[in-house]
Design a protein around this motif. Structure first.
Motif, short mmCIF file in Angstrom:
data_model
loop_
_atom_site.label_atom_id
_atom_site.label_comp_id
_atom_site.label_asym_id
_atom_site.label_seq_id
_atom_site.Cartn_x
_atom_site.Cartn_y
_atom_site.Cartn_z
N GLY A 262 0.81 -1.17 -0.02
CA GLY A 262 -0.06 0.07 -0.10
C GLY A 262 0.83 1.20 0.00
N GLY A 263 0.22 2.39 -0.08
CA GLY A 263 0.90 3.69 -0.23
C GLY A 263 -0.10 4.76 -0.71
N SER A 264 0.84 5.83 -1.32
CA SER A 264 -0.09 6.91 -1.74
C SER A 264 -0.83 6.39 -3.37
CB SER A 264 0.83 8.07 -2.11
OG SER A 264 1.64 7.72 -3.00
N PHE A 265 -1.76 7.36 -3.45
CA PHE A 265 -2.60 7.18 -4.75
C PHE A 265 -3.52 8.34 -5.02
CE2 PHE A 265 -5.20 5.27 -1.38
CZ PHE A 265 -6.18 5.89 -1.42
N ARG A 266 -3.82 8.55 -6.27
CA ARG A 266 -4.64 9.66 -6.66
C ARG A 266 -5.57 8.99 -7.51
NH1 ARG A 266 -4.45 14.91 -6.66
NH2 ARG A 266 -2.25 15.09 -5.61
N LEU A 267 -7.04 9.19 -7.14
CA LEU A 267 -8.30 8.30 -7.77
C LEU A 267 -9.30 9.14 -8.05
CD1 LEU A 267 -8.50 5.18 -5.40
CD2 LEU A 267 -7.19 5.30 -7.88
N ASP A 268 -10.06 8.92 -9.09
CA ASP A 268 -11.14 9.75 -9.52
C ASP A 268 -12.56 9.28 -8.87
OD1 ASP A 268 -9.61 11.73 -10.91
OD2 ASP A 268 -9.45 10.18 -12.70
N SER A 269 -13.36 9.93 -8.25
CA SER A 269 -14.45 9.50 -7.71
C SER A 269 -15.68 9.61 -8.83
CB SER A 269 -15.20 10.19 -6.54
OG SER A 269 -15.42 11.60 -7.03
N LEU A 270 -16.75 9.04 -8.65
CA LEU A 270 -17.73 9.21 -9.75
C LEU A 270 -18.42 10.44 -9.96
CD1 LEU A 270 -19.84 5.69 -9.09
CD2 LEU A 270 -17.83 6.16 -10.31
N GLY A 271 -18.21 11.25 -8.86
CA GLY A 271 -18.50 12.60 -8.84
C GLY A 271 -17.51 13.44 -9.53
N GLU A 272 -16.53 12.71 -10.24
CA GLU A 272 -15.35 13.33 -10.83
C GLU A 272 -14.36 14.44 -10.21
OE1 GLU A 272 -17.09 15.66 -14.34
OE2 GLU A 272 -17.76 13.63 -15.29
N SER A 273 -14.50 14.15 -9.04
CA SER A 273 -13.61 14.61 -7.71
C SER A 273 -12.43 13.80 -7.67
CB SER A 273 -14.15 15.23 -6.49
OG SER A 273 -14.44 13.95 -5.82
N THR A 274 -11.42 14.48 -7.33
CA THR A 274 -9.96 13.43 -6.92
C THR A 274 -9.78 13.33 -5.58
OG1 THR A 274 -9.19 14.67 -9.17
CG2 THR A 274 -7.56 13.39 -7.46
N VAL A 275 -9.37 12.22 -5.22
CA VAL A 275 -9.30 11.75 -3.79
C VAL A 275 -7.79 11.37 -3.99
CG1 VAL A 275 -11.76 11.42 -3.38
CG2 VAL A 275 -10.00 9.58 -3.77
N THR A 276 -7.18 11.29 -2.49
CA THR A 276 -5.97 10.70 -2.30
C THR A 276 -5.92 10.04 -0.86
OG1 THR A 276 -4.99 12.67 -0.85
CG2 THR A 276 -4.63 12.73 -3.03
N GLU A 277 -5.04 9.27 -0.64
CA GLU A 277 -4.97 8.53 0.50
C GLU A 277 -5.07 9.37 1.94
OE1 GLU A 277 -1.07 10.07 0.22
OE2 GLU A 277 -2.41 8.95 -0.96
N GLY A 278 -4.81 10.52 1.80
CA GLY A 278 -4.95 11.65 2.90
C GLY A 278 -6.52 11.78 3.50
N ASP A 279 -7.36 11.84 2.25
CA ASP A 279 -8.63 12.00 2.63
C ASP A 279 -9.40 10.89 3.56
OD1 ASP A 279 -9.41 14.24 0.81
OD2 ASP A 279 -8.58 12.78 -0.89
N PHE A 280 -8.54 9.80 3.64
CA PHE A 280 -9.08 8.74 4.49
C PHE A 280 -8.49 8.43 5.61
CE2 PHE A 280 -9.95 8.04 0.03
CZ PHE A 280 -11.18 8.00 0.06
#
Length: 202
Positions: A51-69
């Motif tokens: 595991g580690g860092s990431f940058r993903l796209d949500s279905l609402g087209e916003s971007t999230v990273t591991e820091g959001d969780f």
């Protein structure tokens, strides 16, 4: 002859255009890295075995990273919306059940279902995930991000017929974004809940 007001206005306009130019360049660089960067530029292990860092796209087209969780137990599982329902949806249901069961106990869970197919669109993902697991968050990413992230999270990235092989394990990250372990992605909600309770007591 220019007045002081006109000079200040001209300088202000130059500053604004300069800031916009810098923002445009940074945006292009970010897009270029997300599309073409090597794994080391896209994700970092942050000292984790898995595991580690990431940058993903949500279905609402916003971007999230591991820091959001942070401050939640993050469950990361890789799947494909073309996966047969009887094979993949039980895993989504088990993640949903873990969140719903543990929330009253003060154990916060963030279940992430990451699509292995970079061309998955929002509507098919919603139709696949939300009816059986309304609190599980489906995400997509660029092809290179998916490649880098599956390597970091030790998940397969291979096709089986018309769909990508779902990850055999759910990766568990603790509230400090540290690797806490894995559990088989077999749809056994009781086992997942028990494992999270055990980890939360440590």
């Amino acid at each position: 002859m220019q007045t002081n007001h006109e000079r200040r206005k001209k300088v202000g306009n130059r500053i604004i255009w300069g800031v916009l130019a810098v923002a445009a360049v940074l945006g292009y660089v970010g897009f270029h890295l997300a599309s073409n960067g090597g794994p080391g530029l896209l994700v970092q292990s942050n000292g984790n075995e898995v595991g580690g860092s990431f940058r993903l796209d949500s279905l609402g087209e916003s971007t999230v990273t591991e820091g959001d969780f942070h401050n939640t137990w993050m469950l990361v599982w890789f799947f494909d919306a073309n996966c047969p329902a009887e094979k993949c949806q039980p895993v989504l249901k088990s993640m949903e059940q873990a969140l719903v069961t543990l929330r009253p106990e003060g154990i916060r869970v963030s279940p992430l279902a990451v699509s292995l197919n970079p061309f998955d669109e929002a509507d098919p993902l919603k139709e696949y995930v939300l009816p059986v697991a309304p609190h599980v968050m489906p995400f997509t990413a660029t092809p290179n991000m998916i490649k880098a992230m599956t390597a970091e999270y030790h998940a397969p990235l291979q096709k089986e017929g018309d769909h990508f092989v779902p990850a055999p394990q759910i990766v568990i990250m603790d509230p400090n974004a540290r690797y806490a372990g894995t559990i088989p992605a077999d749809g056994n909600a009781d086992a997942l809940i028990a494992r999270l309770r055990e980890l939360a007591k440590r």
